[in-house]
Design an enzyme around this catalytic site. Structure first.
Site, mmCIF file in Angstrom:
data_model
loop_
_atom_site.group_PDB
_atom_site.id
_atom_site.type_symbol
_atom_site.label_atom_id
_atom_site.label_comp_id
_atom_site.label_asym_id
_atom_site.label_seq_id
_atom_site.Cartn_x
_atom_site.Cartn_y
_atom_site.Cartn_z
ATOM 1 N N HIS A 1 0.818 -1.208 0.000
ATOM 2 C CA HIS A 1 0.000 0.000 0.000
ATOM 3 C C HIS A 1 0.858 1.267 0.000
ATOM 4 C CE1 HIS A 1 -3.498 2.417 0.439
ATOM 5 N NE2 HIS A 1 -4.249 1.536 1.065
ATOM 6 N N ASP A 55 -8.829 -7.939 -17.186
ATOM 7 C CA ASP A 55 -8.902 -8.882 -18.307
ATOM 8 C C ASP A 55 -7.503 -9.042 -18.902
ATOM 9 O OD1 ASP A 55 -9.306 -10.348 -20.588
ATOM 10 O OD2 ASP A 55 -10.883 -9.059 -21.408
#
Length: 462
Positions: free
Chosen positions: A178, A401
């Site tokens: 993070h 994707d």
């Protein structure tokens, strides 16, 4: 239970996983780190290295049968990652502490992102409902044996485990530090990796920008706000103990758009001057339901609700270039006594949430940067706190994707290590269409589950 709310259930199972190989993936061509290593280092802003960002964010993506050999799937992901790590070369570095405990990114010869190849003797269909976050999926995320909690120093900043199942499908388990990027930055990076894998050529849209120096503290620092979100508060209530001392259960609820609008309508109907967002109302409703279900005592104890606010669209004098993928979020903090949450109306709690959200501005962000510079909090504060994380803001399915279609699930796995965190997830999957439902995931002691479900469903509301 209201038909617009569905309690979701996941399978309790054991997933056998065999690790086949581990290898480092390096940028496929020279980067600024090559020219200046081992002396090259990168500055992290105080938003990047604040204590709450010193974690790895784990997530998993499931892809059904690919009709592609396992070795070719792995090669496509590996090659694309090597390409993307050129413009995103900071993710191939490591973190170290410098003066006053501040972090920076540094580079060395044996660095890079870590990829792991694994196999399971199960099929994806054996895993049950793949639309509900399940702690049983933990073996699909790689952790070093004996790795200590919250370890980030000298760790790979990106760890990706590809697990192949007998049905021909696979999962991609990702741990992303993070400190390098917030949720929006992570989506930008993952979108680039996926598009590069899908097309076979480097895609960066937008071009990534580091520019962390733009968010340096002022000299001298000017802390203008109390920043209650980071203040240590003595835990005088039974809230924290009831969650950490029991074995909390991870519970998930699918909430329709219709029900979200109903909660917002109730809040605004109780106060004609209130014009709020759906998030304001739902966050208030979840917070109130959670506190009531936990039967928090004493009634005069002050509780906190914190949630991240994206400040990118609120900057006026600070100019961030398009493609900036660092942390540009502030924690907003709403406060109320236990008695207030239990007995006040939804509209009053909603106004507290709204005021906390609107309080976050560029000035607030600069004050927070300066606060960290002066105080540099050393540990996470859980006293009387619930933190809501909005994954609903991210296009997790659209960006993931890699050439085998959208994942059937994209999101977190296990909230139990941080049981005072509630995650709001988009209703995803290839068949979700325009479904605007969201999934609420949080942790509850077994004794509180029934009451929370009843309260969340507004069963007693007239």
């Amino acid at each position: 239970m209201d038909s617009c709310i569905q309690e979701l259930h996941f399978s309790h199972l054991h997933i056998p996983v065999t690790i086949n190989q581990k290898f480092l993936v390096h940028p496929s061509s020279p980067t600024p780190a090559n020219h200046q290593s081992p002396h090259h280092s990168l500055y992290l802003s105080n938003l990047d290295d604040i204590i709450g960002a010193r974690v790895f964010t784990p997530s998993v993506y499931f892809y059904p049968s690919t009709n592609t050999q396992e070795s070719l799937v792995l090669k496509r992901l590996q090659d694309a990652l090597g390409e993307v790590l050129v413009p995103y070369y900071p993710l191939s570095g490591r973190l170290r502490e410098v003066e006053n405990g501040k972090l920076e990114v540094f580079f060395g010869e044996e660095q890079g992102a870590l990829m792991v190849s694994a196999n399971s003797s199960m099929a994806l269909s054996d895993l049950g409902d793949l639309t509900v976050p399940n702690p049983a999926w933990l073996p699909l995320i790689f952790r070093n044996p004996g790795e200590e909690a919250y370890k980030i120093l000298e760790m790979p900043l990106l760890i990706a485990q590809v697990t192949f199942f007998t049905c021909g499908g696979f999962s991609l388990g990702i741990r992303l530090c993070h400190c390098i990027c917030d949720g929006f930055g992570a989506m930008q990076f993952l979108g680039s990796w996926a598009a590069t894998a899908k097309t076979g050529k480097l895609i960066t849209d937008p071009e990534p920008v580091w520019d962390r120096e733009t968010l340096k503290p002022r000299n001298p620092p000017m802390v203008k706000y109390p920043h209650h979100e980071y203040l240590p508060i003595e835990e005088r209530s039974n809230l924290t103990n009831s969650l950490w001392d029991t074995k909390p259960l991870q519970k998930c609820y699918r909430i329709s758009k219709e029900f979200q609008c109903r909660v917002k309508g109730i809040a605004q109907g109780q106060d004609s001057t209130l014009v709020c967002s759906t998030f304001d109302a739902m966050a208030a409703h979840i917070w109130r339901s959670w506190v009531k279900a936990l039967d928090v005592k004493p009634l005069d104890y002050n509780l906190r609700l914190t949630f991240s606010v994206n400040v990118r669209t609120r900057l006026e004098t600070v100019k961030l270039r398009k493609g900036f993928y660092g942390n540009v979020v502030c924690l907003a903090c709403a406060m109320s006594s236990v008695n207030g949450l239990i007995n006040d109306s939804i509209s009053k709690t909603t106004r507290l949430v709204q005021e906390a959200r609107l309080r976050v501005s560029e000035d607030y962000l600069r004050s927070m940067v300066d606060y960290v510079e002066v105080k540099r909090p050393k540990r996470l504060e859980f006293g009387g706190k619930l933190t809501i994380t909005q994954w609903t803001r991210f296009e997790m399915y659209e960006t993931a994707d890699f050439g085998w279609g959208k994942p059937v699930y994209a999101g977190p796995i296990d909230l139990r290590p941080t049981p005072q965190v509630c995650v709001l997830l988009p209703q995803g999957g290839v068949e979700s269409g325009n479904d605007q439902s969201m999934v609420v995931c949080l942790c509850l002691p077994p004794s509180a589950v029934h009451n929370f479900t009843r309260l969340l469903s507004l069963t007693d509301h007239k």
